[in-house]
Design a protein around this motif. Sequence first.
Motif, mmCIF file in Angstrom:
data_model
loop_
_atom_site.group_PDB
_atom_site.id
_atom_site.type_symbol
_atom_site.label_atom_id
_atom_site.label_comp_id
_atom_site.label_asym_id
_atom_site.label_seq_id
_atom_site.Cartn_x
_atom_site.Cartn_y
_atom_site.Cartn_z
ATOM 1 N N ARG A 1 0.717 -1.202 -0.139
ATOM 2 C CA ARG A 1 -0.106 0.040 -0.194
ATOM 3 C C ARG A 1 0.874 1.072 -0.034
ATOM 4 N NH1 ARG A 1 -3.364 -3.269 3.409
ATOM 5 N NH2 ARG A 1 -2.442 -2.668 5.221
ATOM 6 N N PRO B 1 -5.727 6.683 -12.187
ATOM 7 C CA PRO B 1 -6.753 7.280 -11.218
ATOM 8 C C PRO B 1 -7.895 7.581 -11.894
ATOM 9 C CG PRO B 1 -4.950 8.905 -11.821
ATOM 10 C CD PRO B 1 -4.560 7.392 -12.501
ATOM 11 N N ASP C 1 5.272 -4.311 -10.420
ATOM 12 C CA ASP C 1 4.848 -3.156 -10.233
ATOM 13 C C ASP C 1 5.475 -2.015 -11.171
ATOM 14 O OD1 ASP C 1 7.610 -3.266 -9.958
ATOM 15 O OD2 ASP C 1 7.512 -3.028 -7.766
ATOM 16 N N GLY D 1 3.370 1.731 -1.743
ATOM 17 C CA GLY D 1 4.041 1.633 -2.901
ATOM 18 C C GLY D 1 5.770 1.183 -2.939
ATOM 19 N N GLY E 1 -5.882 -1.225 -5.506
ATOM 20 C CA GLY E 1 -5.364 0.026 -4.947
ATOM 21 C C GLY E 1 -4.232 0.276 -5.893
ATOM 22 N N ILE E 2 -3.303 -0.450 -6.599
ATOM 23 C CA ILE E 2 -2.158 -0.313 -7.535
ATOM 24 C C ILE E 2 -2.771 0.040 -8.850
ATOM 25 C CG2 ILE E 2 -0.377 -1.284 -8.736
ATOM 26 C CD1 ILE E 2 0.186 -3.316 -6.273
ATOM 27 N N ARG E 3 -3.870 -0.476 -9.236
ATOM 28 C CA ARG E 3 -4.480 -0.337 -10.533
ATOM 29 C C ARG E 3 -5.222 1.276 -10.353
ATOM 30 N NH1 ARG E 3 -8.782 1.629 -11.588
ATOM 31 N NH2 ARG E 3 -9.614 1.033 -9.632
ATOM 32 N N ALA E 4 -5.670 1.581 -9.421
ATOM 33 C CA ALA E 4 -6.143 2.722 -9.109
ATOM 34 C C ALA E 4 -5.128 4.038 -9.011
ATOM 35 C CB ALA E 4 -7.007 3.004 -7.655
ATOM 36 N N ARG E 5 -3.737 3.761 -8.361
ATOM 37 C CA ARG E 5 -2.753 4.629 -8.346
ATOM 38 C C ARG E 5 -2.209 4.753 -9.846
ATOM 39 N NH1 ARG E 5 -0.921 1.815 -3.676
ATOM 40 N NH2 ARG E 5 0.879 0.791 -4.890
ATOM 41 N N LYS E 6 -2.236 3.906 -10.488
ATOM 42 C CA LYS E 6 -1.555 3.882 -12.027
ATOM 43 C C LYS E 6 -2.521 4.486 -12.869
ATOM 44 C CE LYS E 6 1.815 0.187 -11.662
ATOM 45 N NZ LYS E 6 3.022 0.799 -12.232
#
Length: 420
Positions: free
Chosen positions: A11, A46, A280, A13, A39-44
Amino acid sequence: MMIEQIAAKVRGGGRIDAAEALELYRHASTPVLGRLADGIRARKHPEPVVTYIIDRNVNYTNVCVAKCNFCAFYRPVGSPEGYVLGFDELFRKIDETVAVGGVQLLLQGGHNPDLPLSWFEDLFHAIKERYPAFRLHALSPPEVIHLSRLSQLPVPAVIARLMAAGLDSIPGGGAEILVDRVRKQLHCDGKATADEWLDVMRHAHRAGLRTTATMMYGTVETDEERLEHLLRLRALQDETGGFTAFITWSYQPAHTELGGSEATGLDYLRTLAIARIVLDNFDNLQASWVTQGGKVGQLSLAYGANDMGSVMIEENVVRAAGASYCMDEAEIVRNIEDAGFTAKRRNMHYEILGDPMFRERDVPRMLELARAREDGDTSVPDELVNYPARSRSGKQLRVVPSSPAEPPGPPGPSGPSRQH
């Protein structure tokens, strides 16, 4: 406690190592894996956008000398069920693809000893002459290696010649599991070892081509070997940055020599999620609805996927192993939107092309994926006589009957050109 510590690292990163990935994969609950991946998808990504591509998956031949024991598609050299598609057949398939808004041909096939490098060069030249803007996403790493062996040219030279003829990008097929113990058991180490597969991609990236990466799981590999596959892809992506996307799917056992059973949908979602966590440095993960079906494909959007892959139009390899899922553009868009996302068309480089094509013009519904050829079609393309064959059966097919007339020369602008 260890799971929570690793989850907190993800979470925040942080990059996880092999031991941490194995701990998550084996012991984290499925909801936890899904939340971490999402969560990773949403960061990459948005913006709430999920992409897809309209292209056609065409298998130019089913004749193959590799004989992988997990493949139900291939036919041995000389088989009456073997085929090679003619240039005119491929042009018709491209016409049909363009008519529904398609922008690309995903072109892959068996390792046919009777199709030399010049056949591919002529085909690519002919396609680009007719369809200058149409993209060729073609020839997986084992096919490139096969052409290298046939032509006795090094892999970089083969890639350079294919690029000069019109190759735009390389698909990630033939990776299976990038561990040689597994590849030997699957009888696919002869077509490409793990290092050879990775090296083709390294050369392609250095030449300026973008490629995809894949993983077929659920045969004979261990959990550790699945993760080794992902870590080797991550290392090459660190080195070159040339991969645009990762796609994983489960082995389809029906009609194969290997046999066995198919992994569950739950296993697919967990594997997709750990791929998003480990990889990642990959921006895009595709949902494999063609092996999992539309609903698991839709659920993939909560387990790390940000792309629904291809409308496909045609599929032959997975169908041969018993899977027959079909989703046209309207169905793919409905699944995306019902999951709460906005659907956008893209190209192979993940550049947005626009809104759904069926909302811009009339596009006929597609309720079944097309086939390479209709059952019973054993026709042999006329242009094959222009290329040398290596197998006995191939040479017999290419004997031109004696005639007082001049033998047919290479086709003109509508077919292959012998000028390179």
